[in-house]
Design a protein around this motif. Structure first.
Motif, PDB file in Angstrom:
ATOM      1  N   ILE A  71     -13.338  25.627 -17.479  1.00 43.47           N
ATOM      2  CA  ILE A  71     -12.995  24.349 -18.103  1.00 43.47           C
ATOM      3  C   ILE A  71     -12.576  23.432 -16.964  1.00 43.47           C
ATOM      4  CG2 ILE A  71     -11.436  23.128 -19.661  1.00 43.47           C
ATOM      5  CD1 ILE A  71     -11.369  25.687 -21.363  1.00 43.47           C
ATOM      6  N   LYS A  98     -11.665  17.031 -20.520  1.00 41.14           N
ATOM      7  CA  LYS A  98     -11.901  18.451 -20.242  1.00 41.14           C
ATOM      8  C   LYS A  98     -13.208  18.863 -20.891  1.00 41.14           C
ATOM      9  CE  LYS A  98      -7.032  19.498 -20.122  1.00 41.14           C
ATOM     10  NZ  LYS A  98      -5.881  19.941 -20.873  1.00 41.14           N
ATOM     11  N   SER A 156      -8.915  11.185 -14.099  1.00 41.35           N
ATOM     12  CA  SER A 156      -9.623  12.366 -14.608  1.00 41.35           C
ATOM     13  C   SER A 156     -10.379  12.022 -15.871  1.00 41.35           C
ATOM     14  CB  SER A 156      -8.637  13.480 -14.915  1.00 41.35           C
ATOM     15  OG  SER A 156      -7.969  13.884 -13.759  1.00 41.35           O
ATOM     16  N   GLU A 187     -12.370  19.101 -15.355  1.00 41.71           N
ATOM     17  CA  GLU A 187     -12.320  17.654 -15.582  1.00 41.71           C
ATOM     18  C   GLU A 187     -12.975  16.996 -14.382  1.00 41.71           C
ATOM     19  OE1 GLU A 187      -7.918  17.329 -17.674  1.00 41.71           O
ATOM     20  OE2 GLU A 187      -8.108  16.996 -15.522  1.00 41.71           O
ATOM     21  N   VAL A 194      -9.439  23.354 -14.530  1.00 46.29           N
ATOM     22  CA  VAL A 194      -8.331  23.402 -15.475  1.00 46.29           C
ATOM     23  C   VAL A 194      -8.063  24.861 -15.855  1.00 46.29           C
ATOM     24  CG1 VAL A 194      -7.487  22.666 -17.735  1.00 46.29           C
ATOM     25  CG2 VAL A 194      -8.854  21.102 -16.328  1.00 46.29           C
TER      26      VAL A 194
END
Length: 111
Positions: free
Chosen positions: A66, A55, A52, A68, A84
């Motif tokens: 939000i 963010k 990942s 990733e 997220v």
């Protein structure tokens, strides 16, 4: 950097188009109706063998989220993103889920 341990998947699965790395089971697809800049995308409950990115807040068709970015852990190709946090209560079902762009993940039959 440490050693990479890959998860092997049995059955119908999606793989990275660039290095053939297993990334998700066909049974883990929650929706095939997502869209992205490259075309169609799928929502998954679980993916494996990915890394990942950081963010970041991103404005998407369904609002501000939000997310990733997620990458193949073998070749580093971007495959999609993970939700997220969502700001809209109607989008909460996406939190913790993964979107993979269909262009990058062909479906293969298990061996």
């Amino acid at each position: 950097m440490g050693r990479v341990f890959l998860v092997e998947l049995e059955g119908r699965s999606y793989r990275c188009r660039f290095c053939n790395n297993n990334v998700a089971l066909a049974d883990d697809v929650l929706s095939r109706t997502f869209n992205c800049s490259q075309g169609r995308a799928y929502l998954f409950s679980n993916v494996v063998n990915i890394t990942s990115g950081p963010k970041e807040e991103r404005l998407m068709l369904s609002g501000m989220h939000i997310v990733e970015d997620i990458f193949c852990c073998i070749c580093g190709q971007i495959l999609g993103w993970k939700y997220v946090t969502t700001h809209d209560k109607y989008q909460k079902y996406k939190e913790g889920k993964f979107v993979l762009e269909s262009l990058f993940i062909p479906l293969t039959d298990g061996e």
